[in-house]
Scaffold this motif. Structure first.
Motif, PDB file in Angstrom:
ATOM      1  N   GLY A 143       0.824  -1.192   0.000  1.00  0.00           N
ATOM      2  CA  GLY A 143       0.000   0.000   0.000  1.00  0.00           C
ATOM      3  C   GLY A 143       0.864   1.249   0.000  1.00  0.00           C
ATOM      4  N   ILE A 144       0.269   2.352  -0.388  1.00  0.00           N
ATOM      5  CA  ILE A 144       1.003   3.597  -0.517  1.00  0.00           C
ATOM      6  C   ILE A 144       1.640   4.043   0.798  1.00  0.00           C
ATOM      7  CG2 ILE A 144      -1.039   5.073  -0.184  1.00  0.00           C
ATOM      8  CD1 ILE A 144       1.974   5.792  -2.508  1.00  0.00           C
ATOM      9  N   PHE A 145       1.061   3.692   1.922  1.00  0.00           N
ATOM     10  CA  PHE A 145       1.611   4.113   3.207  1.00  0.00           C
ATOM     11  C   PHE A 145       2.360   2.992   3.925  1.00  0.00           C
ATOM     12  CE2 PHE A 145      -2.199   7.043   2.976  1.00  0.00           C
ATOM     13  CZ  PHE A 145      -1.459   8.116   2.511  1.00  0.00           C
ATOM     14  N   ALA A 146       2.667   1.913   3.250  1.00  0.00           N
ATOM     15  CA  ALA A 146       3.347   0.782   3.891  1.00  0.00           C
ATOM     16  C   ALA A 146       4.647   1.194   4.569  1.00  0.00           C
ATOM     17  CB  ALA A 146       3.603  -0.325   2.866  1.00  0.00           C
ATOM     18  N   ALA A 147       5.384   2.102   3.964  1.00  0.00           N
ATOM     19  CA  ALA A 147       6.664   2.511   4.549  1.00  0.00           C
ATOM     20  C   ALA A 147       6.485   3.188   5.909  1.00  0.00           C
ATOM     21  CB  ALA A 147       7.414   3.435   3.596  1.00  0.00           C
ATOM     22  N   GLU A 148       5.287   3.711   6.158  1.00  0.00           N
ATOM     23  CA  GLU A 148       5.024   4.384   7.436  1.00  0.00           C
ATOM     24  C   GLU A 148       5.157   3.436   8.625  1.00  0.00           C
ATOM     25  OE1 GLU A 148       4.440   7.724   7.686  1.00  0.00           O
ATOM     26  OE2 GLU A 148       4.632   7.841   5.507  1.00  0.00           O
ATOM     27  N   ILE A 149       5.029   2.132   8.391  1.00  0.00           N
ATOM     28  CA  ILE A 149       5.074   1.177   9.496  1.00  0.00           C
ATOM     29  C   ILE A 149       6.308   0.282   9.454  1.00  0.00           C
ATOM     30  CG2 ILE A 149       2.582   1.234   9.887  1.00  0.00           C
ATOM     31  CD1 ILE A 149       2.391  -1.424   8.335  1.00  0.00           C
ATOM     32  N   VAL A 150       7.235   0.565   8.554  1.00  0.00           N
ATOM     33  CA  VAL A 150       8.447  -0.250   8.446  1.00  0.00           C
ATOM     34  C   VAL A 150       9.193  -0.294   9.775  1.00  0.00           C
ATOM     35  CG1 VAL A 150      10.765  -0.314   7.409  1.00  0.00           C
ATOM     36  CG2 VAL A 150       8.735  -0.069   5.956  1.00  0.00           C
ATOM     37  N   GLU A 151       9.446   0.858  10.360  1.00  0.00           N
ATOM     38  CA  GLU A 151      10.225   0.905  11.601  1.00  0.00           C
ATOM     39  C   GLU A 151       9.557   0.114  12.721  1.00  0.00           C
ATOM     40  OE1 GLU A 151      11.520   4.219  14.857  1.00  0.00           O
ATOM     41  OE2 GLU A 151      11.632   4.821  12.755  1.00  0.00           O
ATOM     42  N   GLU A 152       8.249   0.280  12.885  1.00  0.00           N
ATOM     43  CA  GLU A 152       7.547  -0.438  13.960  1.00  0.00           C
ATOM     44  C   GLU A 152       7.515  -1.936  13.690  1.00  0.00           C
ATOM     45  OE1 GLU A 152       5.460  -1.128  17.537  1.00  0.00           O
ATOM     46  OE2 GLU A 152       6.808   0.439  16.864  1.00  0.00           O
ATOM     47  N   CYS A 153       7.289  -2.335  12.446  1.00  0.00           N
ATOM     48  CA  CYS A 153       7.294  -3.770  12.120  1.00  0.00           C
ATOM     49  C   CYS A 153       8.683  -4.362  12.316  1.00  0.00           C
ATOM     50  CB  CYS A 153       6.805  -3.990  10.690  1.00  0.00           C
ATOM     51  SG  CYS A 153       5.025  -3.745  10.513  1.00  0.00           S
ATOM     52  N   ARG A 154       9.710  -3.609  11.963  1.00  0.00           N
ATOM     53  CA  ARG A 154      11.088  -4.077  12.174  1.00  0.00           C
ATOM     54  C   ARG A 154      11.354  -4.208  13.679  1.00  0.00           C
ATOM     55  NH1 ARG A 154      14.105  -0.794   8.681  1.00  0.00           N
ATOM     56  NH2 ARG A 154      13.981  -2.459   7.142  1.00  0.00           N
ATOM     57  N   ARG A 155      10.942  -3.216  14.450  1.00  0.00           N
ATOM     58  CA  ARG A 155      11.142  -3.235  15.905  1.00  0.00           C
ATOM     59  C   ARG A 155      10.489  -4.460  16.541  1.00  0.00           C
ATOM     60  NH1 ARG A 155       8.883  -2.230  20.514  1.00  0.00           N
ATOM     61  NH2 ARG A 155       6.858  -1.598  19.746  1.00  0.00           N
ATOM     62  N   ARG A 156       9.328  -4.860  16.029  1.00  0.00           N
ATOM     63  CA  ARG A 156       8.592  -6.009  16.586  1.00  0.00           C
ATOM     64  C   ARG A 156       9.048  -7.345  15.996  1.00  0.00           C
ATOM     65  NH1 ARG A 156       2.276  -4.862  17.485  1.00  0.00           N
ATOM     66  NH2 ARG A 156       2.361  -2.756  18.332  1.00  0.00           N
ATOM     67  N   GLY A 157       9.997  -7.319  15.084  1.00  0.00           N
ATOM     68  CA  GLY A 157      10.475  -8.559  14.471  1.00  0.00           C
ATOM     69  C   GLY A 157       9.507  -9.135  13.447  1.00  0.00           C
ATOM     70  N   LEU A 158       8.700  -8.280  12.838  1.00  0.00           N
ATOM     71  CA  LEU A 158       7.677  -8.727  11.888  1.00  0.00           C
ATOM     72  C   LEU A 158       8.091  -8.535  10.430  1.00  0.00           C
ATOM     73  CD1 LEU A 158       4.639  -7.008  13.661  1.00  0.00           C
ATOM     74  CD2 LEU A 158       5.273  -9.445  13.764  1.00  0.00           C
ATOM     75  N   LEU A 159       9.240  -7.927  10.176  1.00  0.00           N
ATOM     76  CA  LEU A 159       9.599  -7.485   8.837  1.00  0.00           C
ATOM     77  C   LEU A 159      10.689  -8.353   8.231  1.00  0.00           C
ATOM     78  CD1 LEU A 159       8.968  -5.131   6.860  1.00  0.00           C
ATOM     79  CD2 LEU A 159      10.967  -3.991   7.812  1.00  0.00           C
ATOM     80  N   ALA A 160      10.402  -8.951   7.068  1.00  0.00           N
ATOM     81  CA  ALA A 160      11.408  -9.700   6.319  1.00  0.00           C
ATOM     82  C   ALA A 160      12.075  -8.805   5.281  1.00  0.00           C
ATOM     83  CB  ALA A 160      10.765 -10.909   5.636  1.00  0.00           C
ATOM     84  N   GLY A 161      11.344  -7.832   4.757  1.00  0.00           N
ATOM     85  CA  GLY A 161      11.874  -6.911   3.760  1.00  0.00           C
ATOM     86  C   GLY A 161      10.886  -5.781   3.549  1.00  0.00           C
ATOM     87  N   ALA A 162      11.395  -4.639   3.083  1.00  0.00           N
ATOM     88  CA  ALA A 162      10.531  -3.480   2.817  1.00  0.00           C
ATOM     89  C   ALA A 162      10.986  -2.843   1.512  1.00  0.00           C
ATOM     90  CB  ALA A 162      10.613  -2.473   3.954  1.00  0.00           C
ATOM     91  N   TYR A 163      10.095  -2.771   0.555  1.00  0.00           N
ATOM     92  CA  TYR A 163      10.438  -2.281  -0.773  1.00  0.00           C
ATOM     93  C   TYR A 163       9.444  -1.223  -1.234  1.00  0.00           C
ATOM     94  CZ  TYR A 163      12.892  -6.657  -0.395  1.00  0.00           C
ATOM     95  OH  TYR A 163      13.671  -7.685   0.078  1.00  0.00           O
TER      96      TYR A 163
END
Length: 172
Positions: free
Chosen positions: A79-99
């Motif tokens: 989604g257009i705002f997906a990058a807005e939650i990259v940091e929080e998802c990374r902090r929670r260990g939920l992020l495999a990649g962000a593009y």
């Protein structure tokens, strides 16, 4: 594929940002980031969650649907705002990649306009005016997404990287 655009706030939400007396739907503040993160966390934990269904023409959530990752080791949230939650998802260990997709701007404009017209999301003149504004803003949007932790890449490269992520996870 989890569509994060379904996490827009309802059109009558008093917290919606405004520009020139109109709701600014291009602002990340028009979107419910905390709910999106909580749903992603629930999907990672439980493998399923009830997610909103947003009707852009009605400016509101009109239903919910069950989203089930069916035992997959990864799922894609876009989604257009997906990058807005990259940091929080990374902090929670939920992020495999962000593009952030890097596409030819003209092609993006035409795809968006064709989709929005076919779905009758708004009046044609509104869609054209909005599309031109988004076309002009696209380089700044991409820079912002990169600043929030997303890596700019063409679609083919994103698919290659996601395939690599999947190859590194045992199935089943």
């Amino acid at each position: 594929m989890l569509c994060l655009d379904d996490f827009y706030k309802d059109g009558d939400d008093p917290t919606l940002p405004r520009r020139n007396g109109q709701v600014d739907w291009e602002s990340p503040h028009s979107w419910d980031a905390p709910s999106a993160v909580e749903i992603i966390a629930q999907l990672a934990r439980d493998g399923r969650a009830d997610v909103p269904v947003y009707a852009i023409g009605a400016d509101r959530r009109v239903a919910t649907r069950t989203f089930d990752v069916a035992g997959s080791p990864l799922f894609v949230a876009e989604g257009i705002f997906a990058a807005e939650i990259v940091e929080e998802c990374r902090r929670r260990g939920l992020l495999a990649g962000a593009y952030a997709l890097r596409r030819p701007r003209g092609a993006t404009f035409l795809r968006r306009l064709a989709r929005d017209l076919s779905e009758q999301r708004k009046a044609p003149r509104v869609l054209i005016r909005r599309g031109v504004a988004l076309l002009r803003a696209e380089p700044a949007v991409l820079r912002r997404q990169m600043g929030l932790g997303a890596e700019a890449a063409r679609a083919r490269e994103v698919l290659r990287r996601v395939a690599g992520l999947l190859a590194g996870h045992p199935h089943g």
